[in-house]
Design a protein around this motif. Structure first.
Motif, PDB file in Angstrom:
ATOM      1  N   GLU A   1     -42.817  21.429 -90.307  1.00  0.00           N
ATOM      2  CA  GLU A   1     -43.974  22.312 -90.374  1.00  0.00           C
ATOM      3  C   GLU A   1     -44.879  22.186 -89.147  1.00  0.00           C
ATOM      4  O   GLU A   1     -45.553  23.142 -88.770  1.00  0.00           O
TER       5      GLU A   1
ATOM      6  N   LEU B   1     -43.403  23.035 -84.133  1.00  0.00           N
ATOM      7  CA  LEU B   1     -43.589  24.221 -83.283  1.00  0.00           C
ATOM      8  C   LEU B   1     -45.060  24.614 -83.102  1.00  0.00           C
ATOM      9  O   LEU B   1     -45.455  24.990 -82.005  1.00  0.00           O
ATOM     10  N   PRO B   2     -45.914  24.519 -84.156  1.00  0.00           N
ATOM     11  CA  PRO B   2     -47.346  24.761 -83.897  1.00  0.00           C
ATOM     12  C   PRO B   2     -47.893  23.801 -82.841  1.00  0.00           C
ATOM     13  O   PRO B   2     -48.709  24.197 -82.001  1.00  0.00           O
TER      14      PRO B   2
ATOM     15  N   LEU C   1     -48.608  24.200 -75.092  1.00  0.00           N
ATOM     16  CA  LEU C   1     -48.302  25.148 -74.013  1.00  0.00           C
ATOM     17  C   LEU C   1     -49.493  26.065 -73.739  1.00  0.00           C
ATOM     18  O   LEU C   1     -49.882  26.287 -72.588  1.00  0.00           O
TER      19      LEU C   1
ATOM     20  N   TYR D   1     -39.146  32.083 -81.938  1.00  0.00           N
ATOM     21  CA  TYR D   1     -40.225  31.719 -81.010  1.00  0.00           C
ATOM     22  C   TYR D   1     -39.809  31.999 -79.572  1.00  0.00           C
ATOM     23  O   TYR D   1     -40.565  32.615 -78.798  1.00  0.00           O
TER      24      TYR D   1
ATOM     25  N   VAL E   1     -43.823  29.780 -73.975  1.00  0.00           N
ATOM     26  CA  VAL E   1     -42.557  29.075 -74.141  1.00  0.00           C
ATOM     27  C   VAL E   1     -41.526  29.560 -73.124  1.00  0.00           C
ATOM     28  O   VAL E   1     -40.645  28.821 -72.694  1.00  0.00           O
ATOM     29  N   ARG E   2     -41.676  30.808 -72.681  1.00  0.00           N
ATOM     30  CA  ARG E   2     -40.722  31.352 -71.718  1.00  0.00           C
ATOM     31  C   ARG E   2     -40.897  30.817 -70.296  1.00  0.00           C
ATOM     32  O   ARG E   2     -40.072  31.072 -69.424  1.00  0.00           O
TER      33      ARG E   2
ATOM     34  N   VAL F   1     -46.141  22.441 -80.350  1.00  0.00           N
ATOM     35  CA  VAL F   1     -45.609  22.881 -79.059  1.00  0.00           C
ATOM     36  C   VAL F   1     -46.411  24.073 -78.555  1.00  0.00           C
ATOM     37  O   VAL F   1     -46.837  24.126 -77.396  1.00  0.00           O
ATOM     38  N   GLN F   2     -46.658  25.027 -79.456  1.00  0.00           N
ATOM     39  CA  GLN F   2     -47.383  26.238 -79.060  1.00  0.00           C
ATOM     40  C   GLN F   2     -48.785  25.895 -78.566  1.00  0.00           C
ATOM     41  O   GLN F   2     -49.228  26.419 -77.544  1.00  0.00           O
TER      42      GLN F   2
ATOM     43  N   SER G   1     -45.150  27.424 -88.620  1.00  0.00           N
ATOM     44  CA  SER G   1     -45.360  26.307 -89.550  1.00  0.00           C
ATOM     45  C   SER G   1     -44.520  26.436 -90.823  1.00  0.00           C
ATOM     46  O   SER G   1     -44.717  25.687 -91.773  1.00  0.00           O
TER      47      SER G   1
ATOM     48  N   LEU H   1     -34.108  26.202 -78.797  1.00  0.00           N
ATOM     49  CA  LEU H   1     -34.933  26.723 -77.696  1.00  0.00           C
ATOM     50  C   LEU H   1     -34.095  26.807 -76.422  1.00  0.00           C
ATOM     51  O   LEU H   1     -34.116  27.812 -75.715  1.00  0.00           O
TER      52      LEU H   1
END
Ligand SMILES: [Zn+2]
Lengths: 249, 333
Positions: free
Chosen positions: A43, A46-47, A53, B98, A60-61, A49-50, B322, A88
């Motif tokens: 959960e 990725l939040p 960044l 993503y 992410v790109r 990571v975002q 999430s 990814l």
């Protein structure tokens, strides 16, 4: 194409309850974060990571390479991190490499511990720890002096005494979990419990990874990044297909 | 194009669906890895999912002649299932969405089984009764319209496929033994032995298969070896008939209770020949349309997950970052 150009690289480590993230470019660390995830790696990764960044003004790109911590550590945590890193890399067609979580802890420890030998220790649950003995080498390098061990804390101390009689610096969540045992033995010199060196720092993955920074995307290499499980799967949990119908309650 | 991903139990699956057209449906079964344990070991399943997921996705794209850039949406099973297995698929799906800045849809595994019926050949539209029977689940669902489901009944203990596999094991067949049991039973007399049908009472659509399995155990224990050997096909046929009779009776009763004129099957047990043969006859007699998807869409697959994503809402960025997985849970998000 100029291969000496610094490539933005993302590193993630999910081997412990701490999600360790870092973004680097060449020699520079642009951003890092450390998130207490408990068991919610899926959960929160990725939040995390975002926001890392975004904070650095990247999307992410913009990432050109990923380094994933390969543990050892919690199996589910490792799988979330490595599945995320691989997907990814596969989608963005960027380079992926793996880096040992134990070695990352050892590199951090080498900079702060007076001892020549360092022992990162990761909690393996079920009364065991993962550990590996390292010797300090030059700047930002350590050399492994043992295999990756998966032992009861007391067995680890016995094993260590066989390899060396000298003082050994120690850190990691495995030290925190069994601190009394490790301190009372006298040979280990653990970092203080609140010392940041007990937590995985993903910056080490980046610093140690630089040599490979110019390598290109290779789909076959995705699969070479695998968790270091060390321990065999537990077959007593065999369920004859799915035992019950736990769904639809 | 929709990329479907399914990793809820022991099959690693990816599929590419373009509108109504199924371009690729790749399933990498782990059955051989689990056979030596006589069942699914969750940790072994999770490890294999991680090894297989990226090659399976690459193979689905290659088979579809597509690239990741053409994928407009990712659909993934998020519940119910083995938690460690699910999270490999969910972590992968979220990362693909993503990286590609595309939409993501979370699908329940059972919604997926139902959505297998909307895929060609011979897609069917609701209302219908769907019997989902496999090694992991046994449920009767009334599908009023796409995505509007009413769970009428489910097993209270073993799943139907599990009961068949366990019976096969008691009769000395391999794992998973459902198909072998079916083959052995084909040459046997279904009336040879009398095995109980669980929860055989009107008005309930729930199942219980633990009783019939125990009955078989004691039946075999009280018989001498040579006799068991000689009568193996008859015992297999009688046992299988008891399991299948429960499925048929309750499914037909469910159809009657909801005035449904169509019945759909999904799940691995829909390959059972006794179930198909008898249900075909019964449905013909009752004027009910029976629809059975092809075998590769009945067993666990990702095409069904992609199919469900065509009518389920997608989760916008950044909320899906999430998204988690759940071991239990029903159709609702
Ligand atoms: Zn299923």
């Amino acid at each position: 194409m100029d291969w000496s150009m610094p490539l933005p690289t993302l590193s993630i480590d999910t081997a412990t309850e701490v999600l360790a993230l870092a973004l680097g470019e060449g020699d520079r660390i642009l951003a890092k974060s450390s998130i207490d995830a408990g068991r919610s790696h899926l959960e929160l990764l990725l939040p995390g990571v975002q926001s890392l960044l975004e904070g650095a003004g990247f999307t992410v790109r913009d990432i050109d390479a990923i380094v994933a911590g390969t543990g050892p550590g919690t199996f589910s945590g490792l799988r979330v991190g490595i599945a995320t890193a691989r997907a990814l890399a596969q989608s963005l067609e960027i380079r992926l490499s793996g880096f040992s979580t134990l070695e990352a802890l050892a590199l951090g420890l080498a900079g702060v511990s007076p001892a020549e030998l360092v022992l990162p220790i990761i909690d393996a649950k079920r009364s065991q720890v993962f550990a590996r003995l390292y010797k300090k080498e030059g700047k930002n390098t350590v050399r492994a002096e043992s295999d990756v061990l998966c032992l009861d804390p007391r067995e680890l101390l016995e094993e260590l005494a066989k390899i060396t009689g000298g003082k050994v610096g120690a850190a990691g969540n495995g030290v925190l979990a069994y601190r009394d045992i490790f301190v009372s033995a006298g040979q280990l010199e653990p970092l203080e419990p609140d010392h940041p060196g007990n937590r995985v720092d993903a910056c080490w993955h980046l610093r140690a990874d630089r040599a490979e920074a110019s390598a290109v995307y290779n789909p076959g290499r995705l699969l070479s990044v695998v968790p270091q499980y060390v321990r065999e799967p537990d077959a007593d949990k065999t369920i004859l297909l799915r035992k019950k119908e736990p769904w639809l309650q | 194009m929709i990329l479907g991903i399914e990793t809820s139990c022991d099959d690693t699956c990816a599929a590419i669906l373009d509108g109504d057209v199924l371009l690729a449906n790749i399933v990498s079964s782990q059955t051989e890895f689990h056979a030596r344990y006589g069942g699914v070991v969750p940790e072994v399943a999770s490890r294999h999912h991680l090894e297989l997921i990226n090659p399976v996705i690459a193979e689905a794209l290659a088979a579809a002649g597509a690239s990741m850039k053409q994928v407009a949406r990712v659909a993934v099973t998020t519940r119910p299932g083995l938690i460690g297995a699910l999270l490999v698929g969910v972590a992968t799906a979220k990362s693909i969405a993503y990286a590609g800045k595309i939409e993501l849809t979370a699908v329940s595994h059972l919604e997926g089984h139902i959505a297998a019926n909307y895929l060609p050949p011979d897609p069917i539209e609701p209302p219908f009764i769907c019997l989902i029977a496999s090694g992991g689940h046994t449920s009767i669902v009334f599908v009023r319209e796409r995505g509007a489901l009413e769970l009428l009944g489910q097993t209270l203990d073993d799943a139907a496929g599990e009961a068949l596999d366990k019976g096969a094991r008691l009769l000395g067949l391999g794992y998973p033994g459902g198909a072998e049991l079916d083959a052995l039973a084909a040459g046997g007399n279904t009336g040879y032995a009398d095995f109980p049908i669980g929860l055989d009472k009107a008005g309930s659509f729930d199942f219980s298969f633990s009783g019939v399995k125990t009955a078989l155990y004691y039946y075999l224990r009280n018989m001498d070896g040579p006799e068991v050997k000689r009568r193996r096909a008859d015992i297999a046929a009688s046992y299988q008939s008891a399991v299948v009779s429960a499925l048929i009776k309750k499914t037909l009763a469910a159809a009657a209770s909801r005035n449904a004129s169509a019945i759909c099957l999904s799940g691995g047990v829909s390959a059972n020949s006794e179930l198909r043969r008898r249900l075909t006859t019964e449905c013909q007699g009752a004027g009910i349309h029976l629809r059975v998807p092809p075998p590769e869409l009945c067993t666990d697959n990702a095409a069904m997950v992609a199919s469900a994503a065509r009518y389920l809402p997608s989760i916008p960025f950044p909320e899906y970052l999430s998204l988690g997985a759940r071991a239990s849970g029903g159709f609702a998000a």
